[in-house]
Write a protein that holds these residues in place. Sequence first.
Motif, short mmCIF file in Angstrom:
data_model
loop_
_atom_site.label_atom_id
_atom_site.label_comp_id
_atom_site.label_asym_id
_atom_site.label_seq_id
_atom_site.Cartn_x
_atom_site.Cartn_y
_atom_site.Cartn_z
N PRO A 1 38.48 57.55 -80.34
CA PRO A 1 38.35 56.76 -81.57
C PRO A 1 39.74 56.51 -82.16
CG PRO A 1 37.79 59.05 -81.99
CD PRO A 1 38.04 58.92 -80.51
N LEU A 2 39.89 55.34 -82.76
CA LEU A 2 41.17 54.98 -83.36
C LEU A 2 40.92 53.96 -84.45
CD1 LEU A 2 44.31 55.33 -83.09
CD2 LEU A 2 44.25 53.34 -81.59
N ALA A 3 41.29 54.29 -85.65
CA ALA A 3 41.10 53.37 -86.78
C ALA A 3 42.36 52.55 -87.00
CB ALA A 3 40.77 54.17 -88.04
N GLU A 4 42.19 51.42 -87.64
CA GLU A 4 43.33 50.61 -88.03
C GLU A 4 44.01 51.32 -89.20
OE1 GLU A 4 44.11 46.03 -89.37
OE2 GLU A 4 42.47 46.48 -87.97
N ARG A 5 45.32 51.33 -89.20
CA ARG A 5 46.05 51.99 -90.28
C ARG A 5 47.31 51.22 -90.58
NH1 ARG A 5 50.06 55.72 -88.22
NH2 ARG A 5 50.10 55.55 -85.98
N SER A 6 47.82 51.40 -91.79
CA SER A 6 49.04 50.71 -92.19
C SER A 6 50.19 51.68 -92.46
CB SER A 6 48.79 49.87 -93.44
OG SER A 6 48.45 50.72 -94.53
N ARG B 1 44.94 70.24 -81.69
CA ARG B 1 45.37 68.88 -81.33
C ARG B 1 44.26 67.87 -81.60
NH1 ARG B 1 48.31 71.87 -77.69
NH2 ARG B 1 46.64 72.02 -76.16
N GLN B 2 43.03 68.22 -81.26
CA GLN B 2 41.91 67.31 -81.49
C GLN B 2 41.68 67.09 -82.99
OE1 GLN B 2 38.60 68.95 -79.31
NE2 GLN B 2 39.68 68.76 -77.36
N ALA B 3 41.77 68.14 -83.77
CA ALA B 3 41.56 68.03 -85.22
C ALA B 3 42.65 67.18 -85.87
CB ALA B 3 41.50 69.41 -85.87
N VAL B 4 43.89 67.39 -85.47
CA VAL B 4 44.99 66.61 -86.04
C VAL B 4 44.89 65.15 -85.60
CG1 VAL B 4 47.51 66.30 -86.06
CG2 VAL B 4 46.52 68.58 -86.36
N TYR B 5 44.54 64.92 -84.35
CA TYR B 5 44.36 63.54 -83.88
C TYR B 5 43.33 62.82 -84.75
CZ TYR B 5 43.08 59.50 -81.13
OH TYR B 5 42.83 58.21 -80.75
N ARG B 6 42.16 63.45 -84.91
CA ARG B 6 41.09 62.84 -85.68
C ARG B 6 41.53 62.59 -87.13
NH1 ARG B 6 38.09 66.65 -85.71
NH2 ARG B 6 38.26 67.23 -87.86
N ALA B 7 42.16 63.60 -87.74
CA ALA B 7 42.60 63.47 -89.14
C ALA B 7 43.59 62.32 -89.29
CB ALA B 7 43.22 64.78 -89.63
N PHE B 8 44.53 62.22 -88.39
CA PHE B 8 45.59 61.22 -88.50
C PHE B 8 45.15 59.84 -88.04
CE2 PHE B 8 49.47 59.15 -86.73
CZ PHE B 8 50.18 59.03 -87.91
N PHE B 9 44.63 59.76 -86.82
CA PHE B 9 44.35 58.46 -86.22
C PHE B 9 42.98 57.88 -86.56
CE2 PHE B 9 47.70 59.94 -83.30
CZ PHE B 9 48.55 58.85 -83.38
N VAL B 10 42.05 58.70 -87.00
CA VAL B 10 40.72 58.20 -87.32
C VAL B 10 40.50 58.17 -88.83
CG1 VAL B 10 38.24 58.53 -86.98
CG2 VAL B 10 39.83 59.01 -85.10
N GLU B 11 40.85 59.27 -89.50
CA GLU B 11 40.60 59.37 -90.93
C GLU B 11 41.78 58.91 -91.79
OE1 GLU B 11 39.61 63.51 -91.34
OE2 GLU B 11 37.89 63.32 -89.99
N GLY B 12 42.96 58.75 -91.20
CA GLY B 12 44.13 58.30 -91.95
C GLY B 12 44.70 59.33 -92.91
N CYS B 13 44.49 60.60 -92.62
CA CYS B 13 44.98 61.68 -93.50
C CYS B 13 46.49 61.85 -93.37
CB CYS B 13 44.30 63.00 -93.15
SG CYS B 13 42.52 62.99 -93.42
N ASN B 14 47.08 62.32 -94.45
CA ASN B 14 48.52 62.60 -94.46
C ASN B 14 48.72 64.01 -93.91
OD1 ASN B 14 51.18 63.23 -94.95
ND2 ASN B 14 51.23 62.23 -96.95
N ILE B 15 49.12 64.09 -92.65
CA ILE B 15 49.30 65.37 -91.98
C ILE B 15 50.62 66.04 -92.31
CG2 ILE B 15 47.68 64.86 -90.11
CD1 ILE B 15 50.21 64.27 -88.36
N ALA B 16 51.33 65.52 -93.28
CA ALA B 16 52.52 66.20 -93.79
C ALA B 16 52.16 67.12 -94.94
CB ALA B 16 53.57 65.19 -94.24
N HIS B 17 51.00 66.93 -95.54
CA HIS B 17 50.59 67.73 -96.70
C HIS B 17 50.07 69.11 -96.26
CE1 HIS B 17 49.96 64.02 -99.48
NE2 HIS B 17 51.22 64.38 -99.40
N VAL B 18 50.64 70.12 -96.85
CA VAL B 18 50.27 71.50 -96.51
C VAL B 18 48.79 71.74 -96.75
CG1 VAL B 18 50.67 73.92 -97.08
CG2 VAL B 18 52.61 72.36 -96.88
#
Length: 178
Positions: A60-65, A90-107
């Motif tokens: 899965p891959l969402a559009e992101r800006s 790795r799977q959780a971070v992929y989903r958070a970043f590429f699918v949900e658009g989460c900011n994976i820099a936030h602690v």
Amino acid sequence: MRTDRLSREYDVEFRWYVFPLHPETPEEGAELTDLLRIAPEQLGPMQARVREVAAAEGLPLAERSRTYNSRRAQELGKWAESLGKGDAWRQAVYRAFFVEGCNIAHVEELARLAAEVGLSGAEAKAVLAEGRFAAAVDADWQRAEEYGITAVPSHLCEGIRLVGFAKYQDFQRLIGRG
């Protein structure tokens, strides 16, 4: 995924290393058009091609800006690996970043993801605060530089490099089976 198939069919073991993809990205993130130095109208077609490749892999891959700094996620990835949770991380971070658009820099976001994969969110915060796996990430970044890695994904086998979303047959050739 092609790498999963390769592991099953040829009993190949992958070792994951992290790469400093845009380490200058600030914690609040950056617009992809600014980062890539492209016009806004170029982003859609570029992302369409990437989504096409991802779909062929069943990813899965969402559009992101926007994009976000991944350094902290990489440090926690090393920690997760040390606890046998590297793949889940790795799977959780992929989903958070590429699918949900989460900011994976936030602690806080990373602590949430840690808990999601069965790790302690509080311990994840401590790992980051103490820099427990910073040296491991630095070593991976140095290794990437030594091997001339400038793009992801990159795969190495006995000094031969395969860059990009390659065909399965290219992976077979890389491991000497094609």
